[in-house]
Design a protein around this motif. Structure first.
Motif, mmCIF file in Angstrom:
data_model
loop_
_atom_site.group_PDB
_atom_site.id
_atom_site.type_symbol
_atom_site.label_atom_id
_atom_site.label_comp_id
_atom_site.label_asym_id
_atom_site.label_seq_id
_atom_site.Cartn_x
_atom_site.Cartn_y
_atom_site.Cartn_z
ATOM 1 N N GLU A 255 30.501 0.837 -19.141
ATOM 2 C CA GLU A 255 31.365 -0.023 -18.343
ATOM 3 C C GLU A 255 30.487 -0.997 -17.569
ATOM 4 O O GLU A 255 29.536 -0.583 -16.898
ATOM 5 C CB GLU A 255 32.174 0.834 -17.364
ATOM 6 C CG GLU A 255 33.023 0.051 -16.407
ATOM 7 C CD GLU A 255 33.659 0.957 -15.360
ATOM 8 O OE1 GLU A 255 33.788 0.491 -14.218
ATOM 9 O OE2 GLU A 255 33.994 2.105 -15.667
ATOM 10 N N VAL B 256 27.425 1.448 -16.177
ATOM 11 C CA VAL B 256 27.994 2.768 -15.926
ATOM 12 C C VAL B 256 28.277 3.445 -17.269
ATOM 13 O O VAL B 256 29.061 2.941 -18.079
ATOM 14 C CB VAL B 256 29.284 2.688 -15.084
ATOM 15 C CG1 VAL B 256 29.847 4.083 -14.831
ATOM 16 C CG2 VAL B 256 28.997 1.992 -13.755
ATOM 17 N N HIS C 1 29.939 6.269 -19.377
ATOM 18 C CA HIS C 1 31.086 7.181 -19.341
ATOM 19 C C HIS C 1 30.946 8.158 -20.499
ATOM 20 O O HIS C 1 30.759 7.737 -21.636
ATOM 21 C CB HIS C 1 32.407 6.432 -19.556
ATOM 22 C CG HIS C 1 32.871 5.650 -18.401
ATOM 23 N ND1 HIS C 1 33.895 6.059 -17.598
ATOM 24 C CD2 HIS C 1 32.451 4.469 -17.898
ATOM 25 C CE1 HIS C 1 34.100 5.160 -16.658
ATOM 26 N NE2 HIS C 1 33.230 4.177 -16.818
ATOM 27 N N ARG D 271 30.694 10.168 -15.200
ATOM 28 C CA ARG D 271 30.189 8.790 -15.100
ATOM 29 C C ARG D 271 28.826 8.811 -14.432
ATOM 30 O O ARG D 271 28.612 9.545 -13.466
ATOM 31 C CB ARG D 271 31.147 7.936 -14.282
ATOM 32 C CG ARG D 271 32.511 7.857 -14.868
ATOM 33 C CD ARG D 271 33.543 7.213 -13.982
ATOM 34 N NE ARG D 271 33.051 6.622 -12.766
ATOM 35 C CZ ARG D 271 33.557 5.560 -12.187
ATOM 36 N NH1 ARG D 271 34.588 4.966 -12.713
ATOM 37 N NH2 ARG D 271 33.072 5.092 -11.064
#
Length: 164
Positions: free
Chosen positions: A87, A91, A93, A122
């Motif tokens: 993300e 980030v 995930h 995360r």
């Protein structure tokens, strides 16, 4: 000397992880934490199993000289049931879902301990992560995500002549 008392540290690792997005447990490490943990377990057990049972996959994050390596325990899951996504290029995930085993006619469950439901973890990646070269593999119930590191940028040093 530690600035934060030891009862505020995580049990698994005494090092502060500035990249973690995990929720802090304020009762972890207190002498009466078993009482709070039992209360938390009771609350979780009252939730639908899809929400509560499989909510936290155990994940290790190690840094090697060339990469950040994440290893997640996902026993019984196929690679189609696990998703690895980035993300905003920073980030990571890791998510998965284990379906609840359906009861067949004539079956009587005597005990159900294996969890079902979804999990999402995360991790904020550091600046030296090469997010365009992330690789993931799965073997023997362990998901391994490798995020290569960019070479350390050498400082540009210029000599300045002294006049005088």
């Amino acid at each position: 000397m530690a600035l934060i008392p030891s009862f505020f540290r995580r049990r698994s690792n005494d090092a502060f992880d500035p990249f973690s997005l995990d929720v802090w447990d304020p009762f972890e490490g207190f002498p009466s934490s078993s009482h709070f943990r039992q209360l938390s377990d009771n609350i979780r057990s009252s939730l639908p199993s899809e929400m509560a049972s499989f909510s936290s996959a155990m994940i290790d994050w190690k840094e090697t000289p060339t990469a950040h390596v994440f290893k997640a325990d996902v026993p019984g899951l196929r690679k189609e049931e696990v998703k690895v996504e980035l993300e905003d290029d920073r980030v990571l995930h890791i998510r998965g879902e284990r379906k609840r085993e359906m009861e067949e006619k004539g079956d009587t469950w005597q005990r159900v301990e294996r969890s079902s439901g979804t999990f999402v973890r995360r991790f904020r990646l550091p600046e030296n992560a090469k997010v365009d070269e992330v690789k993931a593999s799965m073997a023997d119930g362990v998901l391994t995500v490798t995020v290569p590191k960019a070479d350390a940028k050498k400082a540009d040093v210029k000599s300045v002549e002294i006049s005088g």
